[in-house]
Scaffold this motif. Structure first.
Motif, short mmCIF file in Angstrom:
data_model
loop_
_atom_site.label_atom_id
_atom_site.label_comp_id
_atom_site.label_asym_id
_atom_site.label_seq_id
_atom_site.Cartn_x
_atom_site.Cartn_y
_atom_site.Cartn_z
N GLU A 203 -24.23 -12.22 48.52
CA GLU A 203 -24.99 -11.01 48.08
C GLU A 203 -26.30 -11.30 47.73
O GLU A 203 -27.25 -10.36 48.17
N LEU A 204 -26.67 -12.13 46.93
CA LEU A 204 -27.91 -12.47 46.37
C LEU A 204 -28.79 -12.74 47.33
O LEU A 204 -29.86 -12.39 47.68
N LEU A 205 -28.45 -13.56 48.27
CA LEU A 205 -29.13 -14.13 49.41
C LEU A 205 -29.46 -13.10 50.45
O LEU A 205 -30.50 -12.83 51.03
N ARG A 206 -28.58 -12.03 50.76
CA ARG A 206 -28.77 -11.00 51.66
C ARG A 206 -29.76 -9.92 50.90
O ARG A 206 -30.70 -9.52 51.40
N ARG A 207 -29.56 -10.05 49.50
CA ARG A 207 -30.65 -8.95 49.00
C ARG A 207 -32.27 -9.29 48.68
O ARG A 207 -33.06 -8.83 49.13
N SER A 208 -32.00 -10.80 48.27
CA SER A 208 -33.38 -11.34 48.15
C SER A 208 -34.11 -11.89 49.13
O SER A 208 -35.48 -11.83 49.34
N ASP A 209 -33.47 -12.58 50.16
CA ASP A 209 -33.90 -13.26 51.33
C ASP A 209 -33.55 -12.76 52.54
O ASP A 209 -34.31 -13.08 53.65
N GLY A 210 -32.63 -11.67 52.74
CA GLY A 210 -32.56 -10.98 53.84
C GLY A 210 -31.78 -12.04 54.86
O GLY A 210 -31.58 -11.69 56.20
N LYS A 211 -31.01 -12.93 54.33
CA LYS A 211 -30.14 -13.82 55.10
C LYS A 211 -28.77 -13.66 54.96
O LYS A 211 -28.19 -13.29 53.90
N ARG A 212 -27.89 -14.08 56.01
CA ARG A 212 -26.48 -13.77 56.00
C ARG A 212 -25.75 -15.27 55.99
O ARG A 212 -26.42 -15.98 56.98
N VAL A 213 -24.92 -15.54 55.12
CA VAL A 213 -24.48 -16.82 54.89
C VAL A 213 -22.89 -16.68 54.62
O VAL A 213 -22.41 -15.40 54.57
N HIS A 214 -22.36 -17.67 54.44
CA HIS A 214 -20.76 -17.32 54.53
C HIS A 214 -20.02 -18.11 53.37
O HIS A 214 -20.66 -18.64 52.51
N ALA A 215 -18.77 -17.51 53.34
CA ALA A 215 -17.98 -17.99 52.05
C ALA A 215 -16.57 -18.09 52.17
O ALA A 215 -16.19 -17.42 53.37
N LEU A 216 -15.95 -19.00 51.73
CA LEU A 216 -14.31 -19.35 52.07
C LEU A 216 -13.79 -19.43 50.59
O LEU A 216 -14.30 -20.01 49.76
N ALA A 217 -12.76 -19.20 50.72
CA ALA A 217 -11.66 -19.44 49.33
C ALA A 217 -10.70 -19.90 49.65
O ALA A 217 -9.82 -19.75 50.80
N THR A 218 -10.07 -21.11 48.75
CA THR A 218 -8.68 -21.68 48.97
C THR A 218 -7.81 -21.14 47.94
O THR A 218 -8.22 -20.35 47.02
N PRO A 219 -6.45 -20.88 48.48
CA PRO A 219 -5.50 -20.23 47.53
C PRO A 219 -5.10 -21.22 46.28
O PRO A 219 -5.34 -22.49 46.23
#
Length: 421
Positions: A203-219
């Motif tokens: 969310e920070l990268l979207r708000r501050s830099d206008g960039k779309r990045v990715h995230a993944l979570a393990t159980p």
């Protein structure tokens, strides 16, 4: 062709992602720089961290570039726990732990080739950061209502949470942005208990830099009763052999439950789907053989410690119960074995202790009279040698490596002592 995400999903290593279809496309488009972080809250990584290192290995073997972050700054703050405030460690202690963990993680990823791993420390970009700059450049992008909505914060509000821990999420989010700016990092992953921190960086990268990045979570892995996997009655299972011996590590996995062992094999073993499915059939048809547990213990011990340490752990278990020679075990292996079985120290004066005293002190019998009965019945052993004389005394030859003695009653009751002279 199976994608790396398909492989991770089959192995049970994906609990959540920001946009799975977009992530698949992103991974297939070319080498992706990804990161996973570890805070130095102890002198060693523990077993729960191993899941993230295994995911990093899968991604790197698929051609992607790892950044392994060791949190020299976040480690001085501490991610909020539901149970209460963390005790803050001194900068000197945290710095020492950073170096220990930096050395530890290098065993699990490759630092060679076109997609060589890099270890980074977030103290490098936060150590000189001013308060006003931090508040204007990072804090401005975080609505307080969103921060208050985090599960761990909500659970702590009634009992109290410091601003220090409340603001931890800002620091981790800033890490993602800094690694994006410095190295082009576009994927962060971690345990599902970190999902709020991970998506805050997105969310920070979207708000501050206008960039779309990715995230993944393990159980988070659990035992059959729902309790956390990786804990024992005596505490955490550490990756450092000085804190959890290779023997104890191997024994921990040998005791995996039938209901969970295949799940753990998929996560921790490099074996193929066909090999694991064969072990699953064998476990279902002949659970008494514990073939899956042996495969799991052997694979994980070799991965974390080495094939030699795995072999030593197997040999130690054999020797402990009289199936091979105790004298063949090296001192460090035998020391680890005795520590694991709760060996006690006996201070010897002029003479070495009586065998009945050793049997009682080691806990294999409840009393000296019980020790005498065990000897008379032919069921007492010192270093796997049957004791015939109820009045026998230890000799110098009985002291393995000059100080260790293994006592046994029958086939299964084993204890140990360290003789201090």
């Amino acid at each position: 062709m199976t994608s790396v995400l398909d492989e991770l999903k089959w192995r049970g290593l994906v609990a959540d992602s920001t946009d799975e279809a977009a992530l698949v496309e992103h991974l297939q488009a070319g080498p992706v720089t990804f990161y996973v972080g570890f805070d130095p809250t102890a002198p060693s990584l523990h077993f729960g961290n191993l899941v993230q290192l295994i995911v990093a290995g899968h991604l790197q073997r698929a051609g992607h570039r790892p950044l392994i972050l060791v949190g020299g700054s976040t480690g001085m703050i501490g991610d909020p726990k539901e149970t209460g405030e963390r005790v803050l460690n001194s900068p000197e202690v945290v710095a020492a732990w950073v170096e220990k963990i930096r050395a530890q993680v290098q065993r699990f990823v490759s630092f060679d080739g076109d997609n060589a791993a890099r270890v980074v420390n977030n103290l490098d970009w936060t150590g000189s950061l001013g308060t006003l700059e931090f508040l204007r450049d990072v804090g401005k992008h975080f609505p307080v209502n969103r921060m208050l909505a985090r599960d761990v914060v909500r659970s702590r509000l009634e009992g109290g949470i410091s601003y220090t821990e409340f603001s931890y999420v800002l620091l981790q989010a800033m890490d993602y942005r800094e690694l994006f700016r410095q190295y082009g990092c576009t994927l962060q992953f971690g345990g599902s208990d970190q999902w709020g921190n991970i998506t805050a960086g997105v969310e920070l990268l979207r708000r501050s830099d206008g960039k779309r990045v990715h995230a993944l979570a393990t159980p988070l892995l659990t035992k059959a009763d729902g309790s956390k996997f990786g804990k024992t009655e005596t505490g955490t299972v550490w990756l450092d052999p000085e804190l959890t011996s290779p023997y104890a590590f191997h024994q921990y996995f040998l005791n995996a439950e039938d209901a969970k062992v295949i799940e753990y094999l998929k996560v921790f073993s490099p074996r193929s789907q066909e090999e694991i499915e064969a072990l699953e059939r064998e476990t279902r048809e002949s659970p008494h053989r514990r073939a899956a547990q042996r495969a799991l213990a052997d694979d994980v011990t070799a991965f974390v410690h080495s094939a030699a340490e795995r072999d030593a752990a197997i040999a130690a278990a054999e020797a402990l119960f009289g199936r091979s020679e105790l004298a063949d075990l090296d001192e460090s292996t035998l020391s680890g074995v005795l520590q694991e079985i709760g060996a006690v120290e006996i201070v010897a004066g002029g003479e070495l202790p009586m065998v009945v005293d050793v049997l009682e002190a080691s806990g294999v019998v409840p009393s000296k009279s019980a020790a005498r009965r065990a000897i008379a019945e032919g069921g007492a052993y010192i270093n796997n040698t049957k004791v015939a004389d109820v009045d026998a005394r230890l000799t110098a030859e009985d002291l393995l490596h000059g100080r260790f003695v293994v006592a046994r009653r029958g086939k299964k009751t084993v204890g140990g002592t360290t003789i201090k002279r």
